[in-house]
Design a protein around this motif. Structure first.
Motif, PDB file in Angstrom:
ATOM      1  N   ALA A   1       0.808   1.077   5.226  1.00 39.64           N
ATOM      2  CA  ALA A   1      -0.246   0.467   6.046  1.00 39.64           C
ATOM      3  C   ALA A   1       0.265  -0.691   6.892  1.00 39.64           C
ATOM      4  O   ALA A   1      -0.382  -1.730   7.003  1.00 39.64           O
ATOM      5  CB  ALA A   1      -1.422   0.014   5.155  1.00 39.64           C
ATOM      6  N   LEU A   2       1.410  -0.510   7.513  1.00 43.52           N
ATOM      7  CA  LEU A   2       1.877  -1.519   8.469  1.00 43.52           C
ATOM      8  C   LEU A   2       1.008  -1.436   9.722  1.00 43.52           C
ATOM      9  O   LEU A   2       0.553  -0.357  10.082  1.00 43.52           O
ATOM     10  CB  LEU A   2       3.341  -1.265   8.839  1.00 43.52           C
ATOM     11  N   PHE A   3       0.800  -2.584  10.382  1.00 40.79           N
ATOM     12  CA  PHE A   3      -0.020  -2.579  11.591  1.00 40.79           C
ATOM     13  C   PHE A   3       0.789  -1.940  12.720  1.00 40.79           C
ATOM     14  O   PHE A   3       1.836  -2.468  13.110  1.00 40.79           O
ATOM     15  CB  PHE A   3      -0.440  -3.998  11.946  1.00 40.79           C
ATOM     16  N   PRO A   4       0.308  -0.811  13.257  1.00 42.96           N
ATOM     17  CA  PRO A   4       1.154  -0.025  14.171  1.00 42.96           C
ATOM     18  C   PRO A   4       1.420  -0.715  15.499  1.00 42.96           C
ATOM     19  O   PRO A   4       2.377  -0.385  16.175  1.00 42.96           O
ATOM     20  CB  PRO A   4       0.347   1.259  14.380  1.00 42.96           C
ATOM     21  N   HIS A   5       0.564  -1.688  15.874  1.00 42.09           N
ATOM     22  CA  HIS A   5       0.712  -2.310  17.190  1.00 42.09           C
ATOM     23  C   HIS A   5       1.560  -3.578  17.133  1.00 42.09           C
ATOM     24  O   HIS A   5       1.778  -4.208  18.158  1.00 42.09           O
ATOM     25  CB  HIS A   5      -0.664  -2.629  17.764  1.00 42.09           C
TER      26      HIS A   5
ATOM     27  N   ARG B   1       6.063  -8.260   4.002  1.00 39.57           N
ATOM     28  CA  ARG B   1       4.729  -8.700   4.388  1.00 39.57           C
ATOM     29  C   ARG B   1       3.912  -9.112   3.162  1.00 39.57           C
ATOM     30  O   ARG B   1       3.132 -10.059   3.206  1.00 39.57           O
ATOM     31  CB  ARG B   1       4.003  -7.577   5.143  1.00 39.57           C
ATOM     32  N   ALA B   2       4.091  -8.379   2.063  1.00 37.10           N
ATOM     33  CA  ALA B   2       3.356  -8.728   0.843  1.00 37.10           C
ATOM     34  C   ALA B   2       3.894 -10.019   0.245  1.00 37.10           C
ATOM     35  O   ALA B   2       3.136 -10.847  -0.258  1.00 37.10           O
ATOM     36  CB  ALA B   2       3.447  -7.587  -0.167  1.00 37.10           C
TER      37      ALA B   2
ATOM     38  N   SER C   1       2.124   4.467   1.438  1.00 34.69           N
ATOM     39  CA  SER C   1       2.459   4.710   2.857  1.00 34.69           C
ATOM     40  C   SER C   1       2.346   3.436   3.696  1.00 34.69           C
ATOM     41  O   SER C   1       2.199   3.493   4.907  1.00 34.69           O
ATOM     42  CB  SER C   1       1.668   5.862   3.463  1.00 34.69           C
TER      43      SER C   1
ATOM     44  N   PHE D   1       0.814  -1.201   0.000  1.00 31.04           N
ATOM     45  CA  PHE D   1       0.000   0.000   0.000  1.00 31.04           C
ATOM     46  C   PHE D   1       0.857   1.263   0.000  1.00 31.04           C
ATOM     47  O   PHE D   1       1.983   1.262   0.481  1.00 31.04           O
ATOM     48  CB  PHE D   1      -0.922   0.015   1.212  1.00 31.04           C
TER      49      PHE D   1
ATOM     50  N   ARG E   1      11.281  -4.349  16.192  1.00 30.01           N
ATOM     51  CA  ARG E   1      10.861  -2.952  16.292  1.00 30.01           C
ATOM     52  C   ARG E   1       9.420  -2.759  15.846  1.00 30.01           C
ATOM     53  O   ARG E   1       8.901  -3.519  15.048  1.00 30.01           O
ATOM     54  CB  ARG E   1      11.752  -2.073  15.426  1.00 30.01           C
ATOM     55  N   LEU E   2       8.839  -1.685  16.356  1.00 34.60           N
ATOM     56  CA  LEU E   2       7.508  -1.298  15.896  1.00 34.60           C
ATOM     57  C   LEU E   2       7.658  -0.412  14.663  1.00 34.60           C
ATOM     58  O   LEU E   2       8.671   0.279  14.513  1.00 34.60           O
ATOM     59  CB  LEU E   2       6.777  -0.514  16.990  1.00 34.60           C
TER      60      LEU E   2
ATOM     61  N   PHE F   1       1.801 -11.849   9.735  1.00 37.95           N
ATOM     62  CA  PHE F   1       0.358 -11.684   9.940  1.00 37.95           C
ATOM     63  C   PHE F   1      -0.484 -12.673   9.135  1.00 37.95           C
ATOM     64  O   PHE F   1      -1.375 -13.327   9.668  1.00 37.95           O
ATOM     65  CB  PHE F   1      -0.047 -10.242   9.602  1.00 37.95           C
ATOM     66  N   SER F   2      -0.181 -12.795   7.831  1.00 34.13           N
ATOM     67  CA  SER F   2      -1.033 -13.656   6.998  1.00 34.13           C
ATOM     68  C   SER F   2      -0.932 -15.114   7.440  1.00 34.13           C
ATOM     69  O   SER F   2      -1.905 -15.857   7.381  1.00 34.13           O
ATOM     70  CB  SER F   2      -0.658 -13.510   5.522  1.00 34.13           C
TER      71      SER F   2
ATOM     72  N   GLN G   1       9.030   3.065  14.818  1.00 36.16           N
ATOM     73  CA  GLN G   1      10.447   3.249  15.136  1.00 36.16           C
ATOM     74  C   GLN G   1      11.342   3.081  13.912  1.00 36.16           C
ATOM     75  O   GLN G   1      12.556   3.006  14.042  1.00 36.16           O
ATOM     76  CB  GLN G   1      10.866   2.238  16.213  1.00 36.16           C
TER      77      GLN G   1
END
Lengths: 296, 329
Positions: free
Chosen positions: B87-91, B148-149, B85, B83, B131-132, B100-101, B135
């Motif tokens: 769209a990484l999951f911030p938490h 991730r993709a 920007s 995506f 890291r988050l 994740f998948s 960061q």
């Protein structure tokens, strides 16, 4: 121009301090007077310092049934908190999509914030009385004979509190979802998450700190609510209502001790919520820290 | 399962009465680096989102290999999207973002973290695994988003303006890395951009869109040397558009010749500005036969016969350098 602050800074600072004193002075006075000595009265000066009045309060000596009023208010507050959290999240999610009657629903919800509290309360009481009449008149005998009223803490009382807490929760939730990046949901979907998984693994964790805030708000709105409770609470009173009744009958600092305890509960709830939010943050930061891993 | 061709057949997207994408046809061979290029609002992002399955198709079909994926959910298509920007999951930490998948599919923790670490290794981010996203720098976030993709083992990776959030230096660096990664993986990349330099540098197949239509599709060389329309000639730059008796023609700015004006010259122009650009000198010209005219002269050619603003010059070009344009847009 010289360094330092202009004169207006000091005037405004003094004014602000007076404002703070006006805001918190009464609370501080009551807090102090609740530690009045056993022979002290309801006004300054302090006649010694003691926990005497807290002891009286705890033993239930002077005031009737204050403990059960306390527990009733606590239970009601927690119920309001949970319902506000659940429904404001659901409504927040629903309002992100367009649906027919959206604006009408929004204004009807917000209207209950604008209508004077006492009117809302009277309306709820009236509605329940009508319901009671109908039940007594038309219900089969085995119900009607023993039936007195449907009004009570967890029926009309709960409803009255929700007309107050829920719209606030909704407004906060709308603000939260306004800032929510919808691409996160698309990303989750792209990664094969079902709608439920998207909710539990992405949406909920992201909004959780704000949601705790909403719960807190719901609790405190219920905890110190008087006007809406006044007509709709039924035969058993909440703590603020008991307190109000006592102001005219009790003539000892015991009532101040009670005020201090109830304020303390409010602070405790706020403190717990803040601690919860800080804990969530700290856990994330711990996950994210590189400390000691030798990274630049 | 890798190596399916993508085919768009009469794909249309309407928003109410507005047509965002107008019955486009496109075939992208497996393993192609395809860039969708065009100005904002041309329909390139809508096209990408329809391929990804995040936007419903109003009409037409999207065929991937042997199957029609038009009505499939995004995760069932064999596509993955990166995506804008990111769209990484911030938490979630980087490794949990990448895993994740697999978590959604119920893969055990140890196994999914191992696979996620392998992907982070691929994008040189394994040392930042815990890291988050907040960061990380923009470039690092992009690498994580890429990992991730890719963990879903897509046949086609869809990239929505992936470089637009980066500063110019990093953009060129990441551009090279994207190209290298695509070569290594051998899968199709479809990359939406509005920068013609980006598309030229990356694309095997460059698809120029305008107002919901594909104006031209081809290799960057084909398009640059033979722009189909005046719109394309203007959009990709480096061309002068001139009208002659038979219609509009395009002449590359580096094919223009300037000489001192003599009586009887066919085309004359007045020098309006001279900019030194290092390897070449850009001469802006005001002429009555074209609204805008630019000549890029090599430093040596310019130095042999320098011009100053205000000089009148004769403009000419070889017949062979003329490219005739289609219907003017």
């Amino acid at each position: 121009m010289r360094e330092g602050r202009p004169a207006s800074f000091y005037w405004l600072a003094a004014f602000f301090c007076l404002f703070l004193l006006f805001l918190y002075g009464p609370m501080i006075a009551i807090f102090a007077l609740s530690f009045q000595g056993p022979t002290g009265g309801m006004t300054f000066p302090m006649n010694g310092i003691s926990l005497h009045w807290f002891g009286r309060l705890w033993s239930g000596g002077g005031i009737v049934d204050i403990k059960s009023a306390f527990w009733r208010s606590l239970q009601l507050g927690l119920t309001v908190m949970v319902i506000t959290m659940v429904f404001s999240v659901l409504a927040g999610l629903a309002f992100r999509k367009r649906f027919i009657g959206q604006n009408l629903l929004f204004y009807v919800t917000i209207a209950s914030l604008i209508v004077p509290s006492i009117v809302t309360s009277l309306g709820i009481a009236l509605q329940f009385r009508l319901f009671d009449e109908v039940v007594k008149a038309y219900a089969p005998g085995f119900i009607a004979d023993t039936y007195s009223t449907a009004m009570g803490i967890f029926t009309s009382g709960l409803g009255a509190h929700l007309t107050w807490a829920l719209p606030f929760g909704l407004l906060i939730m709308f603000a939260i979802f306004n800032r929510f990046d919808g691409r996160l949901e698309e990303a989750a979907r792209d990664q094969g998450a079902t709608p439920w998984q998207t909710f539990f693994h992405v949406i909920l964790p992201v909004i959780l700190p704000s949601l705790i805030g909403v719960g807190l708000f719901g609790f405190t709105l219920s905890w110190d609510e008087i006007a809406r409770s006044s007509q709709a609470i039924g035969e058993k009173n909440t703590l603020p209502l008991e307190l109000q009744a006592l102001t005219s009958t009790v003539t000892t600092p015991e009532i101040y001790a009670l005020g201090t305890v109830t304020t303390g509960v409010s602070f405790l709830v706020i403190g717990l919520a803040l601690a919860g939010i800080l804990f969530l943050r700290a856990r994330q930061a711990r996950h994210g820290s590189d400390a000691g891993k030798g990274l630049s | 399962m890798r190596g399916s061709d993508l085919e768009l057949v009469q794909v249309t997207k309407r928003y109410g009465v507005t047509v965002a994408v107008n019955a486009i046809n496109l075939r992208v061979k497996a393993g192609t680096y395809c860039c969708l290029l065009g100005p904002s609002g041309c329909g390139k992002s809508s096209t990408l989102r329809m391929i990804a399955g995040h936007e419903a198709v109003s009409e037409g079909d999207i065929i991937l290999g042997p199957s029609n994926v038009t009505d499939l959910a995004p995760a069932q298509r064999g596509t993955a999207m990166m995506f804008q920007s990111y769209a990484l999951f911030p938490h979630l930490s980087c490794v949990d973002n990448v895993a994740f998948s697999l978590k959604m599919r119920g893969v055990a923790k140890a196994e999914r973290r191992k696979e996620a670490m392998r992907l982070l290794e691929l994008v040189a981010m394994s040392s930042y695994a815990e890291r988050l996203p907040a960061q990380l720098s923009g470039g690092q976030q992009q690498r994580v988003a890429l990992a991730r993709a890719l963990i879903t083992k897509p046949q086609i990776l869809l990239l929505d303006e992936p470089l637009s959030a980066l500063d110019p230096f990093l953009r060129i660096k990441m551009r090279a890395e994207l190209k290298k990664l695509q070569k290594e993986l051998g899968i199709t990349f479809i990359h939406v951009t509005h920068g013609e330099d980006e598309a030229m540098a990356l694309a095997d197949l460059m698809v120029v869109m305008n107002q919901g239509l594909i104006e031209q599709a081809g290799t960057p060389r084909e398009i640059f040397n033979a722009p189909a329309t005046a719109f394309i000639a203007r959009f990709i730059g480096g061309h002068n558009i001139v009208s002659d008796a038979a219609g509009a023609i395009a002449v590359r700015t580096d094919k223009l010749r300037l000489t001192k004006a003599v009586n009887g010259a066919a085309r004359t122009a007045v020098v309006s500005d001279v900019e030194y650009q290092g390897s070449y000198v850009q001469v802006g010209l005001a002429a009555d036969f074209a609204p805008e005219l630019t000549a890029n002269l090599s430093e040596a050619v310019f130095d042999a016969e320098p011009f100053n603003p205000g000089d009148t010059v004769a403009v000419s070009w070889n017949e062979a350098d003329i490219h005739r344009l289609g219907t003017a847009a």
